[in-house]
Design an enzyme around this catalytic site. Structure first.
Site, short mmCIF file in Angstrom:
data_model
loop_
_atom_site.label_atom_id
_atom_site.label_comp_id
_atom_site.label_asym_id
_atom_site.label_seq_id
_atom_site.Cartn_x
_atom_site.Cartn_y
_atom_site.Cartn_z
N LYS A 54 1.01 -1.30 0.24
CA LYS A 54 0.07 -0.07 0.07
C LYS A 54 0.81 1.21 -0.04
CE LYS A 54 -3.95 -2.19 2.10
NZ LYS A 54 -4.90 -2.77 3.22
N GLN A 98 -4.61 -1.78 9.40
CA GLN A 98 -4.66 -2.84 9.02
C GLN A 98 -5.19 -3.79 9.85
OE1 GLN A 98 -3.43 -3.33 5.59
NE2 GLN A 98 -4.33 -5.23 6.01
N ASP A 121 -11.18 2.85 4.34
CA ASP A 121 -11.47 1.48 4.23
C ASP A 121 -12.93 1.80 3.82
OD1 ASP A 121 -9.48 -0.47 3.68
OD2 ASP A 121 -9.04 -0.52 5.72
#
Ligand code: NDP
Length: 300
Positions: A54, A98, A121
């Site tokens: 990422k 994460q 997200d």
């Protein structure tokens, strides 16, 4: 006849190009560089790989990447304090933590601590509610990528029968909400669904997000249907040598490709779209935060 292969790699490359162009415009016209902060707690090897990937992708499109690594035994308070700091940092436009988090940390508490505007997200309960009610939201990256590919292939999705196999909060449910938003008739199947094969055969669009290698075979698929395979499963591949593995989806590609009209492969289908959509969400978040026009074709 064999299905059209929907090339997620090529599609994701186009998205990244659009993101990079928008970043350049933000820099030139507004002296703004979008920034994405990624928080990793612990040293889960798969998570470390994702976080590195990422960060690299973020820098490649010209955005700033901020990586924050905390020890596996970091307290929930420490994680929340870091998120608090990032929430009020004007250089940070997107934040993601994460997953999975270590057992002593409550995932929903952490997810909901990120301000919704920076929740790239799309897991914050406000964004879940906005999406469910058809309002402008931050949309979870994987289903957003699937929707983009479906719109590109079909044009309008209106009136199509869509079956989503899997009801997770990160894939199945938001995918169903997006398809409903595009006026599909949507059914969500899960582990308790009866006659699941018949149900799948009724689908014009079949999305598989199950986590079971090659579960959906060609005889589950209506002739000409579009199949989106979200699954990423690693299985033994003795043909490649002892101890070797290979990636497969939730769909048995070899039989499905003979029945479907279009299909995403694994690897090279949905996977590459997920990171591309994370970048898209970050540039969208930066534009929204600064009251600027949103990038075209990068959001729904
Ligand atoms: P979850 O494990 O959270 O959810 C799986 C879903 O599948 C559940 O709703 C479960 O039903 C359902 N299910 C399990 N077994 C069956 C069965 N035999 N018949 C019907 N339904 C079943 O998985 P995720 O949604 O997180 O991920 C799904 C897959 O997508 C995984 O392979 C994952 O690796 C992959 N993935 C890929 C991404 C990408 O970037 N390409 C991103 C995220 C995930 P129930 O609720 O009843 O238990």
């Amino acid at each position: 006849m064999s299905a059209k292969i929907i090339d997620g790699k090529e599609f994701a490359a186009n998205i990244r190009k659009k993101v990079a162009d928008h970043v350049t415009r933000l820099q030139q016209d507004h002296n703004l560089t979008p920034g994405l902060a990624v928080v990793l707690v612990g040293e889960d090897p798969a998570s470390s790989v994702y976080v590195r990937a990422k960060g690299k992708a973020t820098r490649e499109v010209g955005m700033n990447s901020y990586e924050h690594r905390l020890d596996a035994d970091a307290s929930q308070e420490a994680v929340l304090a870091l998120i608090d700091k990032l929430n009020s940092d004007p250089a940070v436009h997107g934040i993601l933590c994460q997953l999975p988090l270590p057992d002593h940390i409550d995932e929903p508490t952490v997810t909901n601590a990120i301000v919704p505007e920076k929740d790239v997200d799309g897991f914050h309960i406000s964004n879940v509610g906005l999406l469910a009610t058809g309002q402008k939201a931050m949309v979870p990256c994987t289903p957003l990528g699937c929707l983009m590919m479906l719109r590109d292939h079909h044009g309008s999705l209106s009136g199509l029968n869509a079956v989503v196999v899997g009801r997770s909060n990160i894939v199945g449910k938001p995918m169903a909400a997006l398809l409903l938003g595009d006026s599909c008739t949507v059914t969500i199947a899960h582990s308790r669904t009866k006659n699941i094969q018949d149900l799948c055969r009724s689908a014009d669009i079949l999305v598989a997000a199950v986590g079971r290698p090659e579960m959906i075979t060609g005889d589950w698929i209506a002739k000409g249907a579009t199949v989106i395979d979200v699954g990423i499963n690693r299985i033994p591949a003795p043909e490649k040598g002892e101890g070797k593995t290979r990636l497969v989806g939730d769909v048995d590609f070899a039989s499905a490709v003979e029945k479907a009209g279009a299909i995403t492969p694994v690897p090279g289908g949905v996977g590459p779209m997920t990171i591309a959509c994370l970048l898209a969400n970050t540039v969208t978040a930066c534009s929204r935060a600064n009251g600027l026009a949103e990038p075209e074709g990068l959001t729904v």
